[in-house]
Design a protein around this motif. Structure first.
Motif, PDB file in Angstrom:
ATOM      1  N   ASP A 141       0.836  -1.203   0.000  1.00 20.63           N
ATOM      2  CA  ASP A 141       0.000   0.000   0.000  1.00 20.63           C
ATOM      3  C   ASP A 141       0.867   1.248   0.000  1.00 20.63           C
ATOM      4  O   ASP A 141       0.511   2.261  -0.584  1.00 20.63           O
ATOM      5  CB  ASP A 141      -0.897   0.035   1.253  1.00 20.63           C
ATOM      6  CG  ASP A 141      -1.981  -1.022   1.181  1.00 20.63           C
ATOM      7  OD1 ASP A 141      -2.242  -1.523   0.079  1.00 20.63           O
ATOM      8  OD2 ASP A 141      -2.561  -1.335   2.235  1.00 20.63           O
ATOM      9  N   TYR A 384      -6.911  -0.265   9.188  1.00 21.40           N
ATOM     10  CA  TYR A 384      -5.603  -0.240   8.529  1.00 21.40           C
ATOM     11  C   TYR A 384      -4.690   0.587   9.416  1.00 21.40           C
ATOM     12  O   TYR A 384      -5.120   1.595   9.976  1.00 21.40           O
ATOM     13  CB  TYR A 384      -5.696   0.466   7.166  1.00 21.40           C
ATOM     14  CG  TYR A 384      -6.488  -0.271   6.115  1.00 21.40           C
ATOM     15  CD1 TYR A 384      -5.895  -1.265   5.353  1.00 21.40           C
ATOM     16  CD2 TYR A 384      -7.816   0.058   5.860  1.00 21.40           C
ATOM     17  CE1 TYR A 384      -6.619  -1.927   4.370  1.00 21.40           C
ATOM     18  CE2 TYR A 384      -8.538  -0.596   4.879  1.00 21.40           C
ATOM     19  CZ  TYR A 384      -7.936  -1.593   4.139  1.00 21.40           C
ATOM     20  OH  TYR A 384      -8.642  -2.237   3.168  1.00 21.40           O
ATOM     21  N   GLY A 411     -16.416   3.310  -0.261  1.00 21.15           N
ATOM     22  CA  GLY A 411     -15.726   3.567   1.002  1.00 21.15           C
ATOM     23  C   GLY A 411     -16.415   2.916   2.194  1.00 21.15           C
ATOM     24  O   GLY A 411     -15.965   3.064   3.327  1.00 21.15           O
ATOM     25  N   ALA A 412     -17.517   2.176   1.949  1.00 19.84           N
ATOM     26  CA  ALA A 412     -18.243   1.562   3.065  1.00 19.84           C
ATOM     27  C   ALA A 412     -17.443   0.410   3.668  1.00 19.84           C
ATOM     28  O   ALA A 412     -17.641   0.046   4.821  1.00 19.84           O
ATOM     29  CB  ALA A 412     -19.598   1.061   2.599  1.00 19.84           C
ATOM     30  N   GLY A 413     -16.539  -0.183   2.870  1.00 21.72           N
ATOM     31  CA  GLY A 413     -15.719  -1.268   3.415  1.00 21.72           C
ATOM     32  C   GLY A 413     -15.950  -2.597   2.718  1.00 21.72           C
ATOM     33  O   GLY A 413     -15.509  -3.637   3.215  1.00 21.72           O
ATOM     34  N   LYS A 414     -16.584  -2.583   1.554  1.00 24.59           N
ATOM     35  CA  LYS A 414     -16.896  -3.847   0.856  1.00 24.59           C
ATOM     36  C   LYS A 414     -15.613  -4.594   0.466  1.00 24.59           C
ATOM     37  O   LYS A 414     -15.472  -5.795   0.721  1.00 24.59           O
ATOM     38  CB  LYS A 414     -17.738  -3.565  -0.407  1.00 24.59           C
ATOM     39  CG  LYS A 414     -19.006  -2.782  -0.122  1.00 24.59           C
ATOM     40  CD  LYS A 414     -19.814  -2.503  -1.372  1.00 24.59           C
ATOM     41  CE  LYS A 414     -19.161  -1.550  -2.360  1.00 24.59           C
ATOM     42  NZ  LYS A 414     -19.100  -0.138  -1.909  1.00 24.59           N
ATOM     43  N   SER A 415     -14.680  -3.875  -0.156  1.00 19.35           N
ATOM     44  CA  SER A 415     -13.433  -4.533  -0.577  1.00 19.35           C
ATOM     45  C   SER A 415     -12.657  -5.005   0.635  1.00 19.35           C
ATOM     46  O   SER A 415     -12.024  -6.059   0.618  1.00 19.35           O
ATOM     47  CB  SER A 415     -12.547  -3.583  -1.370  1.00 19.35           C
ATOM     48  OG  SER A 415     -13.304  -2.950  -2.345  1.00 19.35           O
ATOM     49  N   THR A 416     -12.700  -4.201   1.695  1.00 14.03           N
ATOM     50  CA  THR A 416     -11.964  -4.580   2.896  1.00 14.03           C
ATOM     51  C   THR A 416     -12.486  -5.913   3.441  1.00 14.03           C
ATOM     52  O   THR A 416     -11.698  -6.757   3.869  1.00 14.03           O
ATOM     53  CB  THR A 416     -12.081  -3.455   3.949  1.00 14.03           C
ATOM     54  OG1 THR A 416     -11.672  -2.232   3.338  1.00 14.03           O
ATOM     55  CG2 THR A 416     -11.218  -3.735   5.149  1.00 14.03           C
ATOM     56  N   LYS A 419     -10.887  -8.623   1.459  1.00 10.65           N
ATOM     57  CA  LYS A 419      -9.430  -8.700   1.653  1.00 10.65           C
ATOM     58  C   LYS A 419      -9.099  -9.489   2.918  1.00 10.65           C
ATOM     59  O   LYS A 419      -8.064 -10.136   3.014  1.00 10.65           O
ATOM     60  CB  LYS A 419      -8.833  -7.298   1.763  1.00 10.65           C
ATOM     61  CG  LYS A 419      -8.744  -6.580   0.422  1.00 10.65           C
ATOM     62  CD  LYS A 419      -8.171  -5.189   0.635  1.00 10.65           C
ATOM     63  CE  LYS A 419      -8.347  -4.309  -0.587  1.00 10.65           C
ATOM     64  NZ  LYS A 419      -8.081  -2.901  -0.254  1.00 10.65           N
ATOM     65  N   TYR A 425      -4.861  -8.897   4.804  1.00 10.94           N
ATOM     66  CA  TYR A 425      -4.648  -8.242   6.097  1.00 10.94           C
ATOM     67  C   TYR A 425      -5.241  -9.156   7.156  1.00 10.94           C
ATOM     68  O   TYR A 425      -6.085  -9.990   6.844  1.00 10.94           O
ATOM     69  CB  TYR A 425      -5.379  -6.896   6.151  1.00 10.94           C
ATOM     70  CG  TYR A 425      -4.989  -5.944   5.051  1.00 10.94           C
ATOM     71  CD1 TYR A 425      -4.003  -4.995   5.257  1.00 10.94           C
ATOM     72  CD2 TYR A 425      -5.606  -5.999   3.810  1.00 10.94           C
ATOM     73  CE1 TYR A 425      -3.633  -4.116   4.248  1.00 10.94           C
ATOM     74  CE2 TYR A 425      -5.245  -5.128   2.793  1.00 10.94           C
ATOM     75  CZ  TYR A 425      -4.264  -4.194   3.013  1.00 10.94           C
ATOM     76  OH  TYR A 425      -3.905  -3.344   2.029  1.00 10.94           O
TER      77      TYR A 425
END
Ligand code: ADP
Length: 625
Positions: A141, A384, A411-416, A419, A425
């Motif tokens: 990152d 993060y 930005g809601a956190g879907k990809s997070t 991941k 992570y």
């Protein structure tokens, strides 16, 4: 003076202790045989090169001038010929042997030392790359590709130069200085004192130079990294640069980085301007003093209170050897250069190797064998960099084969969420489980091979279409590749390309459209045949026909697999078993499409906007988009 931008490695660099000692211990010791052979060859070659001037002096005195006896250091007199003609031919033979040994020694030294140094460089480069690859996403990152490239290339080769040239030259200086000093003292200790009196001054001068130049070299290495970062950024962002017409701006930024490097190089060179000629001057003074004192001694008798005799032969040997002395000493500045450069590079290489991965495989990690694909998020929270909470108490379970839709504003956190499943992570709190096993308890490779991931903007390697589909399943047959492409609705467009599956896709796949790349990525996943699938729907709008194709291929591959779909068009997840609506890192609604419409909350509002029933989003959503 150039300022160095902070890089993510700075902290680890600062912690690297004596990088060159470490380099030698970790990489030199396993190749010690080559190193030892190289040094022996160097030692023999250099020592042999002292033989001719020594023999010359002895021959002048004993044979040509007829004064004194024919003697050589360390050789018993009884071994030497007694007659003058015998001594003459013996001298000729010794001079020849001296030159031949020097040649052979230099040859063997080159062969062995190069093998040693290049072997170390190869190993360092490969290990650094492997260490970098093993790092987790958190490192990448913050990555500065140019910086990493400069470590792998420039810094690794600086280490090679040091091992190859600096160590050999260093040994040569030691041999020459000690050997010559020994011979001079043996011949005439008083004149030797005159010749050698400046050697400690040279040592002090070198020490002063090293102290001053060391910080400057660090700056040079860091400016090289910064420049590479700029170049790499400008090249990989060339499309943005062209479309925004910012060529001049980028040229300006590269000019600034290059100018920093110019300044720091000049700072080093400015010091070198004093050091190199200074050393040569000191060595020259030694030569002049030897010539002056020795010359006076010969035609006036011992000058300046000195005592004893000096023969012409001794004087000739002195002059020759003092001359030989000057040359390696003036090389000292190169060695210092190489050394300082290598030290800075060593810190950079080991600094990169020492970055600790955050995602570490447990010692007793088990292999996740043939999983069914049950997934469970147990009260997962995540941030993060120990910063703001990105996910809060995300809790849900998915049965094998089910499809989950993840929706919510950017930005809601879907990809997070996904991941964490891939273990790019680690969760901050709670646990993610696959088939009941915490993802932290299974091997990373078995976890990741159980999960297929198609990103929004899939990456393709430069190579052919077939190679890209096969990536990760390298032994797949041509037939299997074609079948996978058919399942991914890619076969038709591939067949229409002039070279079919052998068409090269260009760097990052630039020769294909976004929709085509996505279908190739889906084909790759079909070939991988994972139990769990993650599909990140492309946000960029594709034409309706492509959308239908992608949708059809996604439907085909998600059959019989647990599937997560990050959806931007809600129609994509209409048939999902469960839809999770995320807002600000928390699941705010969950259920099937129909259930969520009945709830008439966030999802229902989004649905009506996308279906065209509402002209615009209510204010409370606009902010989060
Ligand atoms: P979504 O996929 O819903 O658009 P993301 O999961 O990408 O949302 O991002 C959620 C939040 O996490 C955002 O506020 C984003 O800025 C932040 N974020 C995403 N990736 C990183 C990262 N690598 N480092 C720090 N913050 C990140």
């Amino acid at each position: 003076m150039a300022s160095s931008e902070d890089t993510p490695f700075d902290q680890y660099r600062a912690d690297v202790d004596r990088p060159l000692v470490r380099l030698f211990r970790e990489y030199g010791v396993p190749r010690l045989r080559w190193f030892a052979a190289g040094n022996v060859a160097n030692l023999v070659g250099r020592s042999a090169s002292l033989l001719p001037p020594l023999v010359l002096g002895t021959a002048i005195d004993a044979i040509f001038a007829g004064e004194g006896t024919y003697s050589l250091p360390l050789v018993p007199g009884s071994w030497l010929p007694a007659s003058q003609s015998g001594q003459f031919w013996f001298s000729v033979a010794l001079i020849l042997v001296g030159f031949v040994l020097t040649g052979v020694g230099t040859f063997l030294w080159g062969v062995t030392m190069n093998r040693f140094a290049h072997g170390v460089m190869h190993a360092v480069r490969t290990d650094t790359f492997a260490a970098m690859q093993a790092l987790d996403m958190a490192f990448f990152d913050d990555k500065q590709t140019g910086e990493v490239m400069s470590v792998l290339n420039n810094d690794a080769s600086n280490l090679e130069t040091f091992l190859d040239d600096a160590l050999s030259e260093g040994l040569r200086i030691v041999v020459m200085v000690l050997g010559i000093a020994g011979i001079l003292v043996y011949l005439n200790a008083q004149l030797a004192a005159v010749t050698l009196v400046l050697v400690p001054v040279m040592g002090l001068f070198t020490w002063w130079f090293m102290r001053r130049v060391e910080p400057l070299y660090k700056q040079v290495r860091s400016d090289v990294g910064n420049l590479n970062t700029r170049l790499e950024n400008a090249l990989s962002g060339v499309e943005l640069v062209k479309t925004t017409g910012t060529e001049d701006y980028e040229t300006g930024r590269v000019r600034d980085a290059s100018s920093d490097l110019y300044e720091s190089n000049m700072a080093v060179l400015t010091l070198s301007y004093f050091y190199r000629p200074g050393m040569e001057l000191l060595a020259g003074l030694s030569f002049a003093a030897t010539f002056l004192v020795g010359g006076l001694w010969l035609f006036q008798g011992p000058p300046f209170g000195l005592t004893g005799t000096l023969t012409v032969g001794e004087f000739v040997t002195f002059v020759f050897l003092t001359q030989r002395f000057v040359e390696p000493l003036s090389q000292a500045s190169n060695i210092v250069d190489w050394y300082e450069n290598a030290k800075a590079s060593g810190e950079r290489v080991f600094g990169l190797m020492d970055v600790p991965p955050h995602v570490v495989e447990a010692d007793d990690a088990v292999v996740l064998a043939d999983p069914d694909g049950a997934v469970e998020y147990d009260d997962v929270s995540f941030s993060y960099d120990e910063g703001e909470r990105i996910l809060r108490d995300v809790d849900f379970a998915v049965e094998p084969g089910e499809t989950v839709g993840l929706v919510g504003p950017t930005g809601a956190g879907k990809s997070t969420v996904v991941k964490l499943l891939l273990r790019l992570y680690d969760v901050t709190d709670g646990a993610v489980r696959v088939d009941g096993e915490d993802v932290r308890d299974v091997t990373v490779s078995s976890l990741r091979s159980a999960i297929g991931y198609v990103s929004q903007d899939p990456f393709l390697f430069d190579g052919t279409i077939a190679e890209n589909i096969r990536y990760g399943r390298f032994d797949a047959s041509d037939e299997a590749v074609r079948e996978a492409a058919k399942a991914a609705e890619a076969h038709e467009f591939v067949s229409n390309l002039p070279e079919g599956y052998d068409t090269r896709v260009g760097e990052r796949g630039v020769k294909l459209s976004g929709g085509q790349r996505q279908r190739l990525a889906i084909a790759r996943v079909v070939l991988q045949d994972p139990a769990i699938l993650i599909l990140d729907e492309a946000t960029s709008s594709v034409d309706t026909e492509t959308e239908v194709l992608i949708q059809r291929s996604m439907d085909a591959v998600s059959l019989d697999r647990t599937t997560f779909v990050i959806a931007h068009r809600l129609s994509t997840v209409r048939d999902a078993d469960t839809i999770l609506v995320l807002e600000d890192g928390a699941v705010v609604e969950r259920g099937t499409h129909d259930e969520l419409l009945d709830v008439d909350g966030v999802y229902a509002t989004f649905w009506r906007v996308q279906a065209g029933e509402l002209d615009s989003l209510p204010d409370r959503f606009v902010e989060s988009l």
